[in-house]
Design a protein around this motif. Structure first.
Motif, short mmCIF file in Angstrom:
data_model
loop_
_atom_site.label_atom_id
_atom_site.label_comp_id
_atom_site.label_asym_id
_atom_site.label_seq_id
_atom_site.Cartn_x
_atom_site.Cartn_y
_atom_site.Cartn_z
N VAL A 1 -9.88 7.80 23.04
CA VAL A 1 -9.76 8.78 24.12
C VAL A 1 -8.30 8.92 24.56
N SER A 2 -7.62 7.78 24.70
CA SER A 2 -6.22 7.83 25.10
C SER A 2 -5.38 8.61 24.12
N ASP A 3 -5.62 8.38 22.82
CA ASP A 3 -4.87 9.12 21.80
C ASP A 3 -5.16 10.61 21.90
N PHE A 4 -6.42 10.98 22.12
CA PHE A 4 -6.79 12.39 22.22
C PHE A 4 -6.08 13.04 23.41
N SER B 1 -7.64 11.34 33.55
CA SER B 1 -6.87 10.68 34.60
C SER B 1 -6.65 9.21 34.29
N VAL B 2 -7.64 8.56 33.68
CA VAL B 2 -7.50 7.14 33.35
C VAL B 2 -6.42 6.95 32.29
N ALA B 3 -6.47 7.74 31.23
CA ALA B 3 -5.48 7.61 30.16
C ALA B 3 -4.07 7.91 30.66
N VAL B 4 -3.92 8.96 31.46
CA VAL B 4 -2.60 9.31 31.98
C VAL B 4 -2.12 8.26 32.98
N ALA B 5 -3.00 7.74 33.83
CA ALA B 5 -2.60 6.72 34.80
C ALA B 5 -2.06 5.48 34.08
N VAL B 6 -2.73 5.07 33.02
CA VAL B 6 -2.27 3.89 32.27
C VAL B 6 -0.89 4.14 31.67
N ALA C 1 -1.64 8.82 42.83
CA ALA C 1 -2.99 9.11 42.34
C ALA C 1 -2.93 10.16 41.24
N VAL C 2 -3.74 9.96 40.21
CA VAL C 2 -3.82 10.88 39.08
C VAL C 2 -5.28 11.31 38.95
N SER D 1 -6.28 6.22 39.16
CA SER D 1 -6.99 7.36 38.61
C SER D 1 -8.19 7.67 39.50
N PHE D 2 -8.60 8.94 39.53
CA PHE D 2 -9.75 9.32 40.36
C PHE D 2 -10.32 10.63 39.85
#
Length: 298
Positions: A220-223, A269-274, A259-260, A181-182
């Motif tokens: 945040v991930s759920d959102f 980007s962090v939630a989607v990368a995970v 990279a996301v 993520s970035f």
């Protein structure tokens, strides 16, 4: 009486890794990490000797099953021959991989100044002149490398850990993916093979109770992922990558970075990368790790 298995035993093959890259980018750190995990490391080998050494190892792979050769530009005339040496290896049927270490100019200048050393190619000019000359000399080799690691934001321990993660395992080689993520506001990752832009997803930054948290937090991930477009994007992106990854295997490419990116590299980007890493890890013969480049930056 037990039957004897007459299936021919495939001879053990040696692994050859060529470690190179920009001066000051961490070749010594990478070499030490490889040595710690069973690689026999030869440093500062003239490129003209590369094919000879590789042929010796290929004849007796049991003696040196994992050989890493570190090549640098201190002998500029010697280094100019490295492409010919690598072409000779390929023509001889000797399998090898290239690890290229890179860093941005500001980081390289700072490291040389901290070590109070001149750049090996600067001569009577400025340090930046030497760095520019080295980039030009290495451009084709960098483009052809199997793995490029940008060490600008990594300390020696982080670099050693990544080298260990990539090259310490034994057994059948799988495709190793790094999902990173970035934040676009901090620049594109120079070592990414693919870049996905997830700024189309609603931004948790504008939700007061979510703003202090990150994409690693469940709320945040759920959102982020509850948005149907986000889930559809991740699913389709994985399916689109499947033939790419299979092509990498056919071409004997074992490492790739996906990279996301979102605006700041903190939420979307962090939630989607995970989530992307979880789904990619379900594919056969794929090992996946995650890295969050800009998490924690203001």
């Amino acid at each position: 009486m037990a039957m004897t298995d007459l299936t021919p035993v495939k001879p053990q093959e040696s692994e050859l890794l060529v470690v190179t890259g920009m001066s000051g980018a961490g070749r010594s750190t990478a070499a030490n990490a490889l040595e710690d995990h069973g690689w026999y490391v030869v440093e500062n080998l003239p490129p003209q000797m590369l094919s000879t050494l590789a042929e010796l190892v290929a004849r007796t792979p049991q003696a040196l099953p994992k050989l890493a050769v570190v090549v640098d530009v201190r002998g500029k005339a010697f280094f100019a021959d490295i492409r010919d040496s690598l072409n000779m290896l390929a023509a001889s049927g000797i399998s090898y991989r290239v690890l290229f270490l890179d860093a941005d100019d500001d980081t390289l200048v700072r490291r040389f100044e901290q070590g109070r050393r001149p750049h090996p190619l600067q001569g009577d000019g400025r340090m930046l002149d030497g760095i520019a000359a080295e980039r030009e000399l290495l451009a084709q080799l960098r483009d052809a490398a199997d793995v490029v690691i940008d060490t600008s934001k990594r300390n020696v321990h982080e670099l050693a850990s990544q080298v260990t993660e990539l090259f310490s395992d034994s057994g059948p080689v799988v495709l190793r993916l790094t999902v990173m993520s970035f934040g676009f506001k901090y620049g594109l990752p120079v070592d990414a093979n693919y870049v996905a832009d997830v700024r189309f997803i609603p931004n948790p930054h504008w939700v007061p109770q979510l703003r202090p948290h990150t994409g690693l937090d469940k709320d945040v991930s759920d959102f982020v992922l509850v948005d149907n477009n986000a889930n559809e994007f991740v699913g389709r992106y994985v399916r689109a990558l499947e033939p790419v990854l299979e092509g990498y295997r056919r071409e004997n490419k074992h490492y790739a970075t996906i990279a996301v990116g979102c605006t700041g590299g903190k939420h979307r980007s962090v939630a989607v990368a995970v989530e992307l890493a979880k789904r990619l890890a379900q594919l056969p013969r794929v090992a996946v790790s995650t890295r969050h480049r800009d998490l924690g930056r203001e």
